[in-house]
Design a protein around this motif. Structure first.
Motif, PDB file in Angstrom:
ATOM      1  N   THR A   1       0.798  -1.232   0.000  1.00 50.51           N
ATOM      2  CA  THR A   1       0.000   0.000   0.000  1.00 50.51           C
ATOM      3  C   THR A   1       0.831   1.284   0.000  1.00 50.51           C
ATOM      4  O   THR A   1       0.513   2.203  -0.759  1.00 50.51           O
ATOM      5  N   PRO A   2       1.911   1.404   0.808  1.00 50.80           N
ATOM      6  CA  PRO A   2       2.638   2.677   0.753  1.00 50.80           C
ATOM      7  C   PRO A   2       3.190   2.971  -0.639  1.00 50.80           C
ATOM      8  O   PRO A   2       3.218   4.127  -1.060  1.00 50.80           O
ATOM      9  N   LYS A   3       3.591   1.923  -1.357  1.00 53.26           N
ATOM     10  CA  LYS A   3       4.078   2.139  -2.728  1.00 53.26           C
ATOM     11  C   LYS A   3       2.929   2.637  -3.603  1.00 53.26           C
ATOM     12  O   LYS A   3       3.088   3.547  -4.419  1.00 53.26           O
ATOM     13  N   GLN A   4       1.795   2.027  -3.434  1.00 54.05           N
ATOM     14  CA  GLN A   4       0.651   2.445  -4.259  1.00 54.05           C
ATOM     15  C   GLN A   4       0.225   3.866  -3.902  1.00 54.05           C
ATOM     16  O   GLN A   4      -0.117   4.661  -4.776  1.00 54.05           O
ATOM     17  N   LEU A   5       0.318   4.184  -2.595  1.00 51.91           N
ATOM     18  CA  LEU A   5      -0.019   5.560  -2.191  1.00 51.91           C
ATOM     19  C   LEU A   5       0.952   6.565  -2.816  1.00 51.91           C
ATOM     20  O   LEU A   5       0.556   7.678  -3.177  1.00 51.91           O
ATOM     21  N   ALA A   6       2.211   6.129  -2.946  1.00 54.57           N
ATOM     22  CA  ALA A   6       3.209   7.023  -3.570  1.00 54.57           C
ATOM     23  C   ALA A   6       2.828   7.309  -5.024  1.00 54.57           C
ATOM     24  O   ALA A   6       3.024   8.422  -5.524  1.00 54.57           O
ATOM     25  N   VAL A   7       2.263   6.309  -5.696  1.00 55.36           N
ATOM     26  CA  VAL A   7       1.835   6.507  -7.079  1.00 55.36           C
ATOM     27  C   VAL A   7       0.651   7.478  -7.128  1.00 55.36           C
ATOM     28  O   VAL A   7       0.616   8.403  -7.952  1.00 55.36           O
ATOM     29  N   TYR A   8      -0.291   7.290  -6.228  1.00 54.36           N
ATOM     30  CA  TYR A   8      -1.441   8.210  -6.158  1.00 54.36           C
ATOM     31  C   TYR A   8      -0.952   9.647  -5.983  1.00 54.36           C
ATOM     32  O   TYR A   8      -1.400  10.565  -6.659  1.00 54.36           O
ATOM     33  N   GLU A   9      -0.026   9.771  -5.042  1.00 56.43           N
ATOM     34  CA  GLU A   9       0.490  11.097  -4.714  1.00 56.43           C
ATOM     35  C   GLU A   9       1.161  11.730  -5.934  1.00 56.43           C
ATOM     36  O   GLU A   9       0.849  12.862  -6.312  1.00 56.43           O
ATOM     37  N   ALA A  10       2.045  10.954  -6.557  1.00 58.37           N
ATOM     38  CA  ALA A  10       2.793  11.491  -7.696  1.00 58.37           C
ATOM     39  C   ALA A  10       1.857  11.862  -8.848  1.00 58.37           C
ATOM     40  O   ALA A  10       2.050  12.867  -9.525  1.00 58.37           O
ATOM     41  N   MET A  11       0.833  11.055  -9.050  1.00 54.59           N
ATOM     42  CA  MET A  11      -0.087  11.312 -10.164  1.00 54.59           C
ATOM     43  C   MET A  11      -1.126  12.376  -9.812  1.00 54.59           C
ATOM     44  O   MET A  11      -1.890  12.809 -10.680  1.00 54.59           O
ATOM     45  N   GLY A  12      -1.215  12.720  -8.539  1.00 53.11           N
ATOM     46  CA  GLY A  12      -2.216  13.701  -8.116  1.00 53.11           C
ATOM     47  C   GLY A  12      -3.625  13.119  -8.092  1.00 53.11           C
ATOM     48  O   GLY A  12      -4.615  13.845  -8.239  1.00 53.11           O
ATOM     49  N   PHE A  13      -3.719  11.819  -7.885  1.00 50.78           N
ATOM     50  CA  PHE A  13      -5.034  11.169  -7.830  1.00 50.78           C
ATOM     51  C   PHE A  13      -5.624  11.262  -6.424  1.00 50.78           C
ATOM     52  O   PHE A  13      -4.878  11.262  -5.433  1.00 50.78           O
ATOM     53  N   ASP A  14      -6.966  11.255  -6.361  1.00 51.12           N
ATOM     54  CA  ASP A  14      -7.621  11.130  -5.049  1.00 51.12           C
ATOM     55  C   ASP A  14      -7.391   9.726  -4.530  1.00 51.12           C
ATOM     56  O   ASP A  14      -7.494   8.763  -5.289  1.00 51.12           O
ATOM     57  N   LYS A  15      -7.145   9.650  -3.226  1.00 51.14           N
ATOM     58  CA  LYS A  15      -6.864   8.309  -2.691  1.00 51.14           C
ATOM     59  C   LYS A  15      -8.146   7.591  -2.303  1.00 51.14           C
ATOM     60  O   LYS A  15      -9.087   8.221  -1.835  1.00 51.14           O
ATOM     61  N   PRO A  16      -8.156   6.271  -2.492  1.00 54.34           N
ATOM     62  CA  PRO A  16      -9.333   5.498  -2.077  1.00 54.34           C
ATOM     63  C   PRO A  16      -9.268   5.202  -0.568  1.00 54.34           C
ATOM     64  O   PRO A  16      -8.262   5.490   0.075  1.00 54.34           O
ATOM     65  N   ILE A  17     -10.346   4.613  -0.065  1.00 57.67           N
ATOM     66  CA  ILE A  17     -10.299   4.116   1.321  1.00 57.67           C
ATOM     67  C   ILE A  17      -9.914   2.646   1.236  1.00 57.67           C
ATOM     68  O   ILE A  17     -10.458   1.910   0.413  1.00 57.67           O
ATOM     69  N   PHE A  18      -8.975   2.251   2.076  1.00 62.47           N
ATOM     70  CA  PHE A  18      -8.548   0.843   2.085  1.00 62.47           C
ATOM     71  C   PHE A  18      -9.145   0.117   3.291  1.00 62.47           C
ATOM     72  O   PHE A  18      -9.214   0.668   4.386  1.00 62.47           O
ATOM     73  N   PHE A  19      -9.565  -1.119   3.036  1.00 58.45           N
ATOM     74  CA  PHE A  19      -9.994  -2.005   4.121  1.00 58.45           C
ATOM     75  C   PHE A  19      -9.208  -3.295   3.934  1.00 58.45           C
ATOM     76  O   PHE A  19      -9.456  -4.021   2.959  1.00 58.45           O
ATOM     77  N   HIS A  20      -8.265  -3.553   4.799  1.00 55.77           N
ATOM     78  CA  HIS A  20      -7.472  -4.776   4.643  1.00 55.77           C
ATOM     79  C   HIS A  20      -8.050  -5.882   5.522  1.00 55.77           C
ATOM     80  O   HIS A  20      -8.129  -5.750   6.737  1.00 55.77           O
ATOM     81  N   ILE A  21      -8.438  -6.935   4.838  1.00 55.09           N
ATOM     82  CA  ILE A  21      -9.166  -8.020   5.506  1.00 55.09           C
ATOM     83  C   ILE A  21      -8.184  -9.083   5.996  1.00 55.09           C
ATOM     84  O   ILE A  21      -7.379  -9.578   5.201  1.00 55.09           O
ATOM     85  N   PRO A  22      -8.266  -9.439   7.282  1.00 55.86           N
ATOM     86  CA  PRO A  22      -7.358 -10.478   7.773  1.00 55.86           C
ATOM     87  C   PRO A  22      -7.546 -11.812   7.051  1.00 55.86           C
ATOM     88  O   PRO A  22      -8.632 -12.117   6.563  1.00 55.86           O
ATOM     89  N   MET A  23      -6.490 -12.556   7.012  1.00 56.89           N
ATOM     90  CA  MET A  23      -6.476 -13.838   6.297  1.00 56.89           C
ATOM     91  C   MET A  23      -7.406 -14.867   6.942  1.00 56.89           C
ATOM     92  O   MET A  23      -7.793 -14.734   8.092  1.00 56.89           O
ATOM     93  N   ILE A  24      -7.683 -15.898   6.172  1.00 55.29           N
ATOM     94  CA  ILE A  24      -8.418 -17.041   6.728  1.00 55.29           C
ATOM     95  C   ILE A  24      -7.381 -18.080   7.144  1.00 55.29           C
ATOM     96  O   ILE A  24      -6.573 -18.509   6.325  1.00 55.29           O
ATOM     97  N   ASN A  25      -7.408 -18.448   8.392  1.00 56.54           N
ATOM     98  CA  ASN A  25      -6.457 -19.453   8.872  1.00 56.54           C
ATOM     99  C   ASN A  25      -7.154 -20.794   9.104  1.00 56.54           C
ATOM    100  O   ASN A  25      -8.374 -20.858   9.190  1.00 56.54           O
ATOM    101  N   ASN A  26      -6.351 -21.828   9.238  1.00 56.74           N
ATOM    102  CA  ASN A  26      -6.937 -23.113   9.611  1.00 56.74           C
ATOM    103  C   ASN A  26      -7.089 -23.152  11.140  1.00 56.74           C
ATOM    104  O   ASN A  26      -6.780 -22.173  11.827  1.00 56.74           O
ATOM    105  N   LYS A  27      -7.543 -24.281  11.636  1.00 54.40           N
ATOM    106  CA  LYS A  27      -7.817 -24.366  13.082  1.00 54.40           C
ATOM    107  C   LYS A  27      -6.570 -24.153  13.928  1.00 54.40           C
ATOM    108  O   LYS A  27      -6.638 -23.738  15.078  1.00 54.40           O
ATOM    109  N   ASN A  28      -5.411 -24.473  13.337  1.00 50.96           N
ATOM    110  CA  ASN A  28      -4.168 -24.329  14.106  1.00 50.96           C
ATOM    111  C   ASN A  28      -3.550 -22.950  13.953  1.00 50.96           C
ATOM    112  O   ASN A  28      -2.389 -22.738  14.315  1.00 50.96           O
ATOM    113  N   GLY A  29      -4.305 -22.048  13.348  1.00 47.65           N
ATOM    114  CA  GLY A  29      -3.812 -20.681  13.217  1.00 47.65           C
ATOM    115  C   GLY A  29      -2.827 -20.490  12.073  1.00 47.65           C
ATOM    116  O   GLY A  29      -2.207 -19.449  11.940  1.00 47.65           O
ATOM    117  N   LYS A  30      -2.686 -21.527  11.240  1.00 46.65           N
ATOM    118  CA  LYS A  30      -1.787 -21.396  10.074  1.00 46.65           C
ATOM    119  C   LYS A  30      -2.611 -21.038   8.840  1.00 46.65           C
ATOM    120  O   LYS A  30      -3.818 -21.268   8.805  1.00 46.65           O
TER     121      LYS A  30
END
Ligand code: GLU
Length: 468
Positions: A208-237
């Protein structure tokens, strides 16, 4: 506007479908658009069937993207235009460091136990003299990132995530071959497609910080990000093939209903109080990424089975007949199709199990459960079966409903002083070859007295497939 941006791996991972679902729900809830973009810049992994795979899943689960699908491989002109813009504005520059030189620098950093950073040889600065441009070397294009301060990712799930600007190299946005790189094109795509809300796996936080750098350089409006945690198995892997199916279409093959899978996925990382059952319309009404859990969720197959059995029970005969047909069991012409479906759906966790239950009732068994035979069949039971057949023949005309069948069986059991299993299990074995089938009264009602007697005689004549 939201989007789902799968890389073409040849199949859709269950976690990918969850991401797609969340984006779909959020767009629909806000009466916005849900776009599909195939991220196929990396030519080696380009897979022509990628879109087909996604369509297949979308069609199965009843989701649809809005408008045309975007393929990164077809957006080269847009990327080139943006690269030219950044070059002309001095926000990107040509770097003539060769791959060998970079590899050497990387080695050096490793030896010194330092994190490798591009040494900015070709980064233009006010008052700095750049080396002479070497002949015969094609340059890569690097973006000029800011070196001071912080980059703050205001994440809708995780809260503010702070990166130190100096950690973000002047990364390459186009290789010496001219091919643009992933973080660059992803940001350009999201901005030029008008994506306002990005819901994606938290494995993308570091991008994301790299992508934000592109937004910034291009002068684009930034989106809102929602980062969803991974799905793990029962053992937390991390969920892997060993934990069950990861390919969404395997769930179809295993007899899961799409509404059960979507319901399972929406709850895997999101909640609305303690509600467990959600129709797609309800999900659209209630979904809010604000309520996405900030820690990873755990894949629970029992829960999925429970939801699937719930939705199977809820389904009408027409739907289940169609599902069975897709699995190769066509009982449209069977007279008591409603009855057999209503009976079997109470006991099925999957369509495959439903199919098995239906087939067990419809077909004359060609083998008999050995354990059951050992336990329940002896000379006495054979005598009992003969008398029971006589009874059925005698009352045949009046045995048109399960209650009427029960009405002759109960006195028979009493008169013969039989323990329940010693009556029911031998009959189940005769009729289905198993001891786990549904109610005997219902089976007799569904297949009819003549067929019952035929199967009993056959079982006896075959000695239940064993020496008693
Ligand atoms: N193509 C990426 C993936 O499949 C998704 C990138 C994104 O959502 O920004 O993981």
């Amino acid at each position: 506007m939201t989007r789902f941006a799968p890389s073409p791996t040849g199949y859709l991972h269950i976690g990918g479908l969850r991401t797609a679902l969340y984006n779909y729900l959020w767009a629909k809830k806000n009466k916005g658009k849900f776009k599909l973009r195939i991220e196929d810049t990396d030519k080696k992994r380009h897979n022509k069937d990628a879109a087909k795979t996604i369509f297949e899943v979308f069609e199965w689960v009843g989701m649809e993207q809005d408008g045309d699908i975007e393929f990164q491989s077809k957006r080269g002109k847009i990327y080139q235009k943006c690269i030219n813009q950044l070059l002309s504005e001095g926000k990107a520059y040509r770097c003539y460091k060769t791959k060998d030189e970079l590899a050497h620098d990387r080695e050096q950093a490793k030896t010194n136990k330092q994190t490798f950073r591009y040494d900015e040889t070709w980064r233009p600065e006010y008052g700095k003299t750049l080396p002479d441009i070497p002949q015969d070397i094609k340059p890569a294009i690097r973006i000029k990132t800011k070196k001071l301060g912080e980059i703050i990712l205001k994440d809708g799930v995780k809260g503010d995530i702070v990166f130190q600007a100096q950690e973000i190299d002047d990364f390459i946005i186009a290789r010496d071959s001219g091919e643009p790189t992933y973080n660059f094109v992803a940001a350009i795509d999201d901005a030029t497609m008008g994506i306002s809300d990005i819901l994606r796996g938290d494995d993308h936080i570091s991008n994301t910080p790299k992508q934000l750098a592109v937004y910034e350089a291009m002068g684009f409006d930034k989106p809102i990000f929602f980062h969803i945690p991974m799905i793990n198995n029962k053992n937390g892997k991390k969920l892997s093939k060993r934990d069950g199916a990861t390919d969404v279409m395997d769930y179809k093959k295993q007899g899961y209903l799409p509404e059960a899978l979507l319901n399972f996925l929406v709850r895997l990382g999101w909640s609305n109080g303690d509600q467990e059952i959600f129709s797609l319309d309800e999900m659209i009404k209630l979904f809010d990424p604000k309520n996405i859990n900030s820690s990873s969720s755990s894949y629970n197959e029992e829960k999925l089975l429970w939801l699937n059995s719930f939705y199977i029970k809820q389904s009408n005969t027409k739907r289940l007949l169609e599902e069975l047909k897709n699995f190769g069991t066509d009982i449209y012409d069977f007279e008591k199709k409603d009855e057999i479906i209503n009976l079997c759906k109470q006991r099925a966790n999957t369509i495959l199990q439903l199919q098995q239950l239906v087939e067990d009732i419809l077909n004359t068994p060609n083998n008999y459960d050995t354990k059951g035979v050992k336990k329940f069949i002896n000379n006495n039971t054979i005598d009992m079966l003969y008398s029971f057949m006589q009874l059925l023949k005698k009352h045949k005309k009046n045995l048109n409903f399960p209650q009427e069948i029960e009405g002759v069986c109960v006195p028979f059991i009493k008169e013969n002083n039989l323990k329940m299993p010693l009556f029911f299990q031998p009959i189940r074995l005769c009729l289905t070859g198993k001891t786990t089938a549904p109610s005997v009264y219902d089976i007799i009602w569904i297949i009819g007295i003549d067929e019952v007697i035929k199967r009993m005689k056959l079982a006896i004549s075959l000695n239940f497939g064993s020496k008693i």
